[in-house]
Design a protein around this motif. Structure first.
Motif, PDB file in Angstrom:
ATOM      1  N   LEU A   1       0.912  -1.361   0.108  1.00 54.51           N
ATOM      2  CA  LEU A   1      -0.150   0.166   0.007  1.00 54.51           C
ATOM      3  C   LEU A   1       0.974   1.271  -0.110  1.00 54.51           C
ATOM      4  O   LEU A   1       1.497   1.617   0.941  1.00 54.51           O
ATOM      5  CB  LEU A   1      -0.913   0.080   1.152  1.00 54.51           C
ATOM      6  CG  LEU A   1      -1.698  -1.198   1.290  1.00 54.51           C
ATOM      7  CD1 LEU A   1      -2.708  -0.996   2.604  1.00 54.51           C
ATOM      8  CD2 LEU A   1      -2.794  -1.246   0.059  1.00 54.51           C
ATOM      9  N   GLU A   2       1.098   1.852  -1.305  1.00 58.63           N
ATOM     10  CA  GLU A   2       1.894   2.992  -1.265  1.00 58.63           C
ATOM     11  C   GLU A   2       1.028   4.246  -1.125  1.00 58.63           C
ATOM     12  O   GLU A   2       0.155   4.206  -1.613  1.00 58.63           O
ATOM     13  CB  GLU A   2       2.444   2.996  -2.842  1.00 58.63           C
ATOM     14  CG  GLU A   2       3.653   3.782  -3.032  1.00 58.63           C
ATOM     15  CD  GLU A   2       4.191   3.977  -4.550  1.00 58.63           C
ATOM     16  OE1 GLU A   2       3.317   3.868  -5.414  1.00 58.63           O
ATOM     17  OE2 GLU A   2       5.138   3.430  -4.698  1.00 58.63           O
ATOM     18  N   GLY A   3       1.795   5.132  -0.249  1.00 58.75           N
ATOM     19  CA  GLY A   3       0.913   6.115   0.194  1.00 58.75           C
ATOM     20  C   GLY A   3       0.085   5.938   1.280  1.00 58.75           C
ATOM     21  O   GLY A   3      -1.090   6.519   1.116  1.00 58.75           O
ATOM     22  N   ILE A   4       0.279   5.232   2.378  1.00 60.51           N
ATOM     23  CA  ILE A   4      -0.653   4.695   3.306  1.00 60.51           C
ATOM     24  C   ILE A   4      -1.352   5.764   4.022  1.00 60.51           C
ATOM     25  O   ILE A   4      -2.637   5.459   4.404  1.00 60.51           O
ATOM     26  CB  ILE A   4       0.192   3.624   4.339  1.00 60.51           C
ATOM     27  CG1 ILE A   4      -0.903   3.093   5.244  1.00 60.51           C
ATOM     28  CG2 ILE A   4       0.966   4.432   4.979  1.00 60.51           C
ATOM     29  CD1 ILE A   4      -1.795   2.075   4.462  1.00 60.51           C
ATOM     30  N   GLU A   5      -0.762   7.085   3.929  1.00 62.66           N
ATOM     31  CA  GLU A   5      -1.355   8.160   4.737  1.00 62.66           C
ATOM     32  C   GLU A   5      -2.671   8.547   4.090  1.00 62.66           C
ATOM     33  O   GLU A   5      -3.296   9.465   4.692  1.00 62.66           O
ATOM     34  CB  GLU A   5      -0.083   9.103   5.033  1.00 62.66           C
ATOM     35  CG  GLU A   5       0.295   9.927   3.807  1.00 62.66           C
ATOM     36  CD  GLU A   5       1.276   9.170   2.953  1.00 62.66           C
ATOM     37  OE1 GLU A   5       1.578   9.552   1.868  1.00 62.66           O
ATOM     38  OE2 GLU A   5       1.807   8.065   3.765  1.00 62.66           O
ATOM     39  N   ALA A   6      -2.751   8.203   2.922  1.00 60.93           N
ATOM     40  CA  ALA A   6      -3.669   8.848   1.850  1.00 60.93           C
ATOM     41  C   ALA A   6      -5.049   8.272   2.363  1.00 60.93           C
ATOM     42  O   ALA A   6      -6.072   8.602   1.829  1.00 60.93           O
ATOM     43  CB  ALA A   6      -3.600   8.771   0.498  1.00 60.93           C
ATOM     44  N   LEU A   7      -5.031   7.004   3.353  1.00 58.75           N
ATOM     45  CA  LEU A   7      -6.331   6.274   3.540  1.00 58.75           C
ATOM     46  C   LEU A   7      -7.087   7.181   4.377  1.00 58.75           C
ATOM     47  O   LEU A   7      -6.731   7.636   5.600  1.00 58.75           O
ATOM     48  CB  LEU A   7      -5.893   5.023   4.207  1.00 58.75           C
ATOM     49  CG  LEU A   7      -5.321   3.870   3.410  1.00 58.75           C
ATOM     50  CD1 LEU A   7      -5.059   2.742   4.377  1.00 58.75           C
ATOM     51  CD2 LEU A   7      -6.239   3.546   2.263  1.00 58.75           C
ATOM     52  N   SER A   8      -8.515   7.386   4.396  1.00 58.26           N
ATOM     53  CA  SER A   8      -9.535   8.174   5.022  1.00 58.26           C
ATOM     54  C   SER A   8      -9.665   7.191   6.327  1.00 58.26           C
ATOM     55  O   SER A   8      -9.253   5.973   6.528  1.00 58.26           O
ATOM     56  CB  SER A   8     -10.794   8.403   4.340  1.00 58.26           C
ATOM     57  OG  SER A   8     -11.215   6.992   4.025  1.00 58.26           O
ATOM     58  N   GLU A   9     -10.363   7.996   7.263  1.00 59.20           N
ATOM     59  CA  GLU A   9     -10.557   7.159   8.548  1.00 59.20           C
ATOM     60  C   GLU A   9     -11.628   6.128   8.297  1.00 59.20           C
ATOM     61  O   GLU A   9     -11.132   5.152   8.988  1.00 59.20           O
ATOM     62  CB  GLU A   9     -11.301   8.085   9.360  1.00 59.20           C
ATOM     63  CG  GLU A   9     -10.478   9.451   9.982  1.00 59.20           C
ATOM     64  CD  GLU A   9      -9.530   8.823  11.220  1.00 59.20           C
ATOM     65  OE1 GLU A   9      -9.850   7.554  11.603  1.00 59.20           O
ATOM     66  OE2 GLU A   9      -8.642   9.540  11.725  1.00 59.20           O
ATOM     67  N   THR A  10     -12.328   6.184   7.323  1.00 61.97           N
ATOM     68  CA  THR A  10     -13.369   5.041   6.904  1.00 61.97           C
ATOM     69  C   THR A  10     -12.542   3.782   6.373  1.00 61.97           C
ATOM     70  O   THR A  10     -12.581   2.725   6.991  1.00 61.97           O
ATOM     71  CB  THR A  10     -14.431   5.456   5.834  1.00 61.97           C
ATOM     72  OG1 THR A  10     -15.070   6.475   6.674  1.00 61.97           O
ATOM     73  CG2 THR A  10     -15.280   4.188   5.723  1.00 61.97           C
ATOM     74  N   LEU A  11     -11.721   3.861   5.458  1.00 60.14           N
ATOM     75  CA  LEU A  11     -10.728   3.167   4.887  1.00 60.14           C
ATOM     76  C   LEU A  11      -9.769   2.483   5.719  1.00 60.14           C
ATOM     77  O   LEU A  11      -9.521   1.357   5.860  1.00 60.14           O
ATOM     78  CB  LEU A  11      -9.860   3.368   3.580  1.00 60.14           C
ATOM     79  CG  LEU A  11     -10.851   3.873   2.412  1.00 60.14           C
ATOM     80  CD1 LEU A  11     -10.058   4.010   1.079  1.00 60.14           C
ATOM     81  CD2 LEU A  11     -11.719   2.587   2.017  1.00 60.14           C
ATOM     82  N   GLN A  12      -9.268   3.370   6.867  1.00 61.55           N
ATOM     83  CA  GLN A  12      -8.318   2.766   7.660  1.00 61.55           C
ATOM     84  C   GLN A  12      -8.976   2.035   8.667  1.00 61.55           C
ATOM     85  O   GLN A  12      -8.561   0.708   8.956  1.00 61.55           O
ATOM     86  CB  GLN A  12      -7.712   4.036   8.738  1.00 61.55           C
ATOM     87  CG  GLN A  12      -6.601   4.726   7.966  1.00 61.55           C
ATOM     88  CD  GLN A  12      -6.035   5.959   8.778  1.00 61.55           C
ATOM     89  OE1 GLN A  12      -5.966   5.552  10.094  1.00 61.55           O
ATOM     90  NE2 GLN A  12      -6.218   7.127   8.374  1.00 61.55           N
ATOM     91  N   ALA A  13     -10.329   1.982   9.109  1.00 64.85           N
ATOM     92  CA  ALA A  13     -11.035   1.139   9.774  1.00 64.85           C
ATOM     93  C   ALA A  13     -11.216  -0.230   8.971  1.00 64.85           C
ATOM     94  O   ALA A  13     -11.254  -1.273   9.691  1.00 64.85           O
ATOM     95  CB  ALA A  13     -12.398   1.717  10.420  1.00 64.85           C
ATOM     96  N   LYS A  14     -11.698  -0.102   7.735  1.00 66.29           N
ATOM     97  CA  LYS A  14     -11.947  -1.408   7.076  1.00 66.29           C
ATOM     98  C   LYS A  14     -10.475  -2.095   6.883  1.00 66.29           C
ATOM     99  O   LYS A  14     -10.742  -3.245   6.957  1.00 66.29           O
ATOM    100  CB  LYS A  14     -12.246  -0.788   5.494  1.00 66.29           C
ATOM    101  CG  LYS A  14     -13.692  -0.396   5.401  1.00 66.29           C
ATOM    102  CD  LYS A  14     -13.988  -0.228   3.922  1.00 66.29           C
ATOM    103  CE  LYS A  14     -15.787  -0.106   3.923  1.00 66.29           C
ATOM    104  NZ  LYS A  14     -16.091   0.100   2.377  1.00 66.29           N
ATOM    105  N   LEU A  15      -9.528  -1.290   6.552  1.00 68.02           N
ATOM    106  CA  LEU A  15      -8.128  -2.183   6.721  1.00 68.02           C
ATOM    107  C   LEU A  15      -8.011  -2.843   7.822  1.00 68.02           C
ATOM    108  O   LEU A  15      -7.494  -4.077   7.795  1.00 68.02           O
ATOM    109  CB  LEU A  15      -7.153  -1.345   6.181  1.00 68.02           C
ATOM    110  CG  LEU A  15      -5.583  -1.846   6.035  1.00 68.02           C
ATOM    111  CD1 LEU A  15      -5.879  -2.914   4.945  1.00 68.02           C
ATOM    112  CD2 LEU A  15      -4.530  -0.775   5.851  1.00 68.02           C
TER     113      LEU A  15
END
Length: 445
Positions: free
Chosen positions: A239-253
């Motif tokens: 996952l390149e540029g992991i910091e670009a994940l939104s709060e929602t996608l962070q929770a899903k991941l």
């Protein structure tokens, strides 16, 4: 240098074979002819470095059978079928099976040349991609790309070998242009997952909804790919540029990681591309996700910390670009070597690549200097230098090592030629090569 493309011409009519071959040869292609499909199949295996032009109606094995055999061996091989008048339905069927295109007799030679140009271009891209995939799955080859003798690079290679054998998730951090994606490939290639799937997703390249579907699904019926978490099962998901994940996608991941239980199912390598001063990946990600992803961590060093590796890299890059552009690589003076070592390199290796290419292009024109490429576009065009100076002795030794390395490489390890060019006695050259860890065996051939 680009690989030369061949064109295999398969036709039972000798006059047709020869006329096609002569026309394509005049267009600059390397051709070989075959009187039957059976004869051609003895030569046309997977990874054939070219394309095929074949008649569709031939005694024995016909063009359709031949095409199916070729597609079974290498589905990426472009095959142009020659059909007779009224055989268009057969040509359409050939396209369905996998033919690149077809020519209807009597055909326009210019049309054939145009098809050959498109087909060979497609073939070259296919073979280059295959070679790259093989290279990126070969641990020994990819580790060779991590060039450098500096302590920080020695440490990086050791970390890759150690963490590559581990099974935990990994966070790769470092400045832009340092080669973090290459490190991710290396981690995959040196471990037990080398033969498994390697999936790379740029988190900043997709809108949130599209990224969510690509990572977790559901995919559309027409999509040929599985969701990335499932596609990479048993292998590695980067996952390149992991910091670009939104709060929602962070929770899903985080949920997806917890559901799979152990990293043994899908190993995640997260790459941080944060550019904001004072910000870290830990500041950006929710803490529970950060600690799952950062179970193991690698920091890729910036170029300015790699000392004389800068000169080694610059020399190799100049040699590669010189070969590509068909000219001699520029010679680096002692002053230019010092400037290369002193430059701050905010763009790191990516910036060094750009400077090396421009240096080769300048040298080809016979104008410009390396120093001019290292000047800023502000502050009255003064050379950009780091604020941290080095002892003169370090600059001298770095230049001396580069000079011996370049000369040995140019003379392919001939000690006598190097001694003559550098005006060094044998004993002195041996001592300096030992001092700089230069092995004659590395230059032979």
């Amino acid at each position: 240098m680009a690989q030369a493309m061949k064109i295999a011409i398969v036709d039972d009519e000798q006059d047709m074979r020869q006329s096609i071959s002569q026309w394509l040869a005049l267009s600059g292609y390397d051709t070989e002819t075959f009187a039957s499909a059976e004869e051609a199949l003895k030569v046309l295996g997977a990874d054939y470095p070219g394309i095929v032009i074949s008649d569709i109606k031939m005694p024995g094995m016909d063009g359709m059978q031949f095409l199916k055999k070729l597609m079974g061996s290498d589905s990426g091989l472009p095959v142009i079928m020659i059909t007779g008048h009224g055989d268009v339905p057969m040509a359409v069927e050939a396209m369905r099976v996998g033919a690149f295109d077809f020519l209807e007799k009597p055909f326009n030679p210019d049309r054939m040349s145009e098809l050959a140009k498109r087909a060979t271009g497609a073939r070259r891209l296919t073979l280059d991609n295959r070679a790259l995939r093989r290279e990126l799955s070969d641990g020994s080859q990819i580790m060779k790309k991590l060039i450098g003798m500096s302590p920080v690079m020695e440490r990086l290679r050791e970390d890759i070998l150690d963490l590559g054998q581990a099974d935990g998730h990994v966070l790769i951090d470092g400045e832009t242009g340092t080669g973090k994606t290459l490190v991710a490939h290396a981690l995959h290639a040196v471990g037990s997952r080398a033969g498994k799937k390697f999936v790379l997703i740029s988190c900043s390249a997709l809108e949130e909804d599209a990224l969510s579907k690509r990572l977790f699904g559901p995919m559309q019926p027409e999509d040929s790919l599985l969701p990335a978490m499932e596609e990479a099962r048993g292998g590695t998901l980067v996952l390149e540029g992991i910091e670009a994940l939104s709060e929602t996608l962070q929770a899903k991941l985080l949920s997806a990681i917890n559901e799979q239980g152990t990293p043994g199912e899908t190993r995640i390598i997260a790459i941080s591309n944060l550019q904001e001063a004072g910000k870290t990946c830990e500041d950006t990600l929710r803490s529970d996700l950060f600690y799952r992803l950062a179970a193991l961590r690698i920091m890729v060093p910036p170029l300015r910390q790699r000392g004389e590796d800068i000169l080694t890299l610059f020399t190799r890059l100049c040699e590669q670009f010189a070969e590509e552009y068909g000219c001699d690589a520029p010679q680096v003076s002692a002053q230019e070597a010092a400037q290369l070592l002193q430059a701050p390199w905010p763009g790191n290796v990516r910036q060094l690549i750009n400077v090396a290419e421009r240096a080769v292009l300048q040298a080809r024109r016979g104008s410009g200097t390396i120093a001019s490429l290292l000047m800023s576009d502000h502050e009255e065009m003064q050379p950009v230098m780091t604020t941290e100076g080095k002892p003169l002795k370090e600059y001298v030794e770095a230049f001396e090592r580069m000079l011996i390395d370049n000369t040995m490489r140019r003379h392919k390890g001939s000690i006598a030629s190097v001694m003559e060019e550098l005006c060094l006695p044998r004993r002195t050259l041996n001592e300096k090569m030992a001092k700089y860890a230069l092995q004659r065996s590395d230059y032979l051939g």
